[in-house]
Design a protein around this motif. Structure first.
Motif, PDB file in Angstrom:
ATOM      1  N   SER A  37      59.582  50.601  25.213  1.00  0.00           N
ATOM      2  CA  SER A  37      59.229  51.982  25.576  1.00  0.00           C
ATOM      3  C   SER A  37      58.002  52.029  26.483  1.00  0.00           C
ATOM      4  O   SER A  37      57.880  52.927  27.317  1.00  0.00           O
ATOM      5  CB  SER A  37      59.028  52.841  24.333  1.00  0.00           C
ATOM      6  OG  SER A  37      57.887  52.423  23.619  1.00  0.00           O
ATOM      7  N   ARG A  40      59.528  51.379  29.855  1.00  0.00           N
ATOM      8  CA  ARG A  40      60.307  52.559  30.266  1.00  0.00           C
ATOM      9  C   ARG A  40      59.401  53.702  30.702  1.00  0.00           C
ATOM     10  O   ARG A  40      59.632  54.332  31.732  1.00  0.00           O
ATOM     11  CB  ARG A  40      61.189  53.031  29.115  1.00  0.00           C
ATOM     12  CG  ARG A  40      62.020  54.263  29.517  1.00  0.00           C
ATOM     13  CD  ARG A  40      62.416  55.148  28.371  1.00  0.00           C
ATOM     14  NE  ARG A  40      61.270  55.523  27.566  1.00  0.00           N
ATOM     15  CZ  ARG A  40      61.324  55.784  26.274  1.00  0.00           C
ATOM     16  NH1 ARG A  40      62.467  55.692  25.622  1.00  0.00           N
ATOM     17  NH2 ARG A  40      60.250  56.126  25.606  1.00  0.00           N
ATOM     18  N   ASN A  41      58.364  53.971  29.943  1.00  0.00           N
ATOM     19  CA  ASN A  41      57.471  55.082  30.287  1.00  0.00           C
ATOM     20  C   ASN A  41      56.787  54.860  31.625  1.00  0.00           C
ATOM     21  O   ASN A  41      56.633  55.792  32.415  1.00  0.00           O
ATOM     22  CB  ASN A  41      56.444  55.295  29.180  1.00  0.00           C
ATOM     23  CG  ASN A  41      57.080  55.768  27.895  1.00  0.00           C
ATOM     24  OD1 ASN A  41      58.231  56.210  27.870  1.00  0.00           O
ATOM     25  ND2 ASN A  41      56.358  55.662  26.803  1.00  0.00           N
ATOM     26  N   ILE A  70      65.958  53.085  27.473  1.00  0.00           N
ATOM     27  CA  ILE A  70      65.981  51.780  26.817  1.00  0.00           C
ATOM     28  C   ILE A  70      67.238  51.755  25.965  1.00  0.00           C
ATOM     29  O   ILE A  70      67.621  52.754  25.367  1.00  0.00           O
ATOM     30  CB  ILE A  70      64.727  51.489  25.959  1.00  0.00           C
ATOM     31  CG1 ILE A  70      64.486  52.554  24.911  1.00  0.00           C
ATOM     32  CG2 ILE A  70      63.517  51.302  26.808  1.00  0.00           C
ATOM     33  CD1 ILE A  70      63.359  52.235  23.962  1.00  0.00           C
TER      34      ILE A  70
END
Length: 161
Positions: A37, A40-41, A70
């Motif tokens: 994450s 991804r962020n 994700i």
């Protein structure tokens, strides 16, 4: 081995082996998801957004950001290894399926943005997000497991009493 002090990969592997399979798999899956994450962020933050009004039939601005995800890959995962992909939704099945009304999540064009074309230079967002955050992701995984393994071990000790 004392579960309260997990320092390296060997110690982590040994600690996971001491936990029941379900708990070890879930703890590892959640920790890898926490690391993914982070990447991804950052990829979402780096993804370009068009400032032009879209032509009829073109995706709305922000579709690329909304499409970054994700995904857990269970067929490539085991008790001691979990696989996640940070990628982009694309394909007809993601058209008109956005959370806010009729906003598409089909970013079929993401490869052209990431790698460029003959007529357009690359504007990478996934690869730089990975390169900039791979150590932070590993640290997040380690922190999550360092917290979770002792909690699960203590729960097991409490359940045995």
């Amino acid at each position: 081995m004392e579960l309260e002090h997990v320092k390296g990969l060997r110690e982590l592997s040994d600690a996971l082996k001491e936990l029941p399979v379900r708990i070890a798999r879930n703890a590892l899956r959640q920790s890898v998801a926490a690391g993914a994450s982070i990447i991804r962020n950052d990829a979402k933050a780096r993804a370009p957004v068009s400032t032009q009004a879209p032509a009829p039939g073109d995706p709305l601005p922000g579709t690329l950001k909304r499409s970054i995800l994700i995904k857990h890959v269970p067929e490539r995962s085991t008790v001691s290894s979990q696989t996640f992909i940070v990628g982009v939704r694309s394909g007809k099945r993601y058209r008109n399926q956005g959370k806010k009304g009729n906003r598409s999540q089909d970013a079929y064009y993401w490869r052209w943005v990431e790698f460029g074309t003959v007529k357009m230079s690359a504007r990478p967002f996934l690869r730089p997000a990975f390169e900039a955050n791979k150590q932070a992701a590993v640290d997040a995984i380690a922190q999550y497991l360092a917290k979770r393994i002792p909690e699960e071990a203590a729960g097991l000790r409490g359940a045995k009493r």
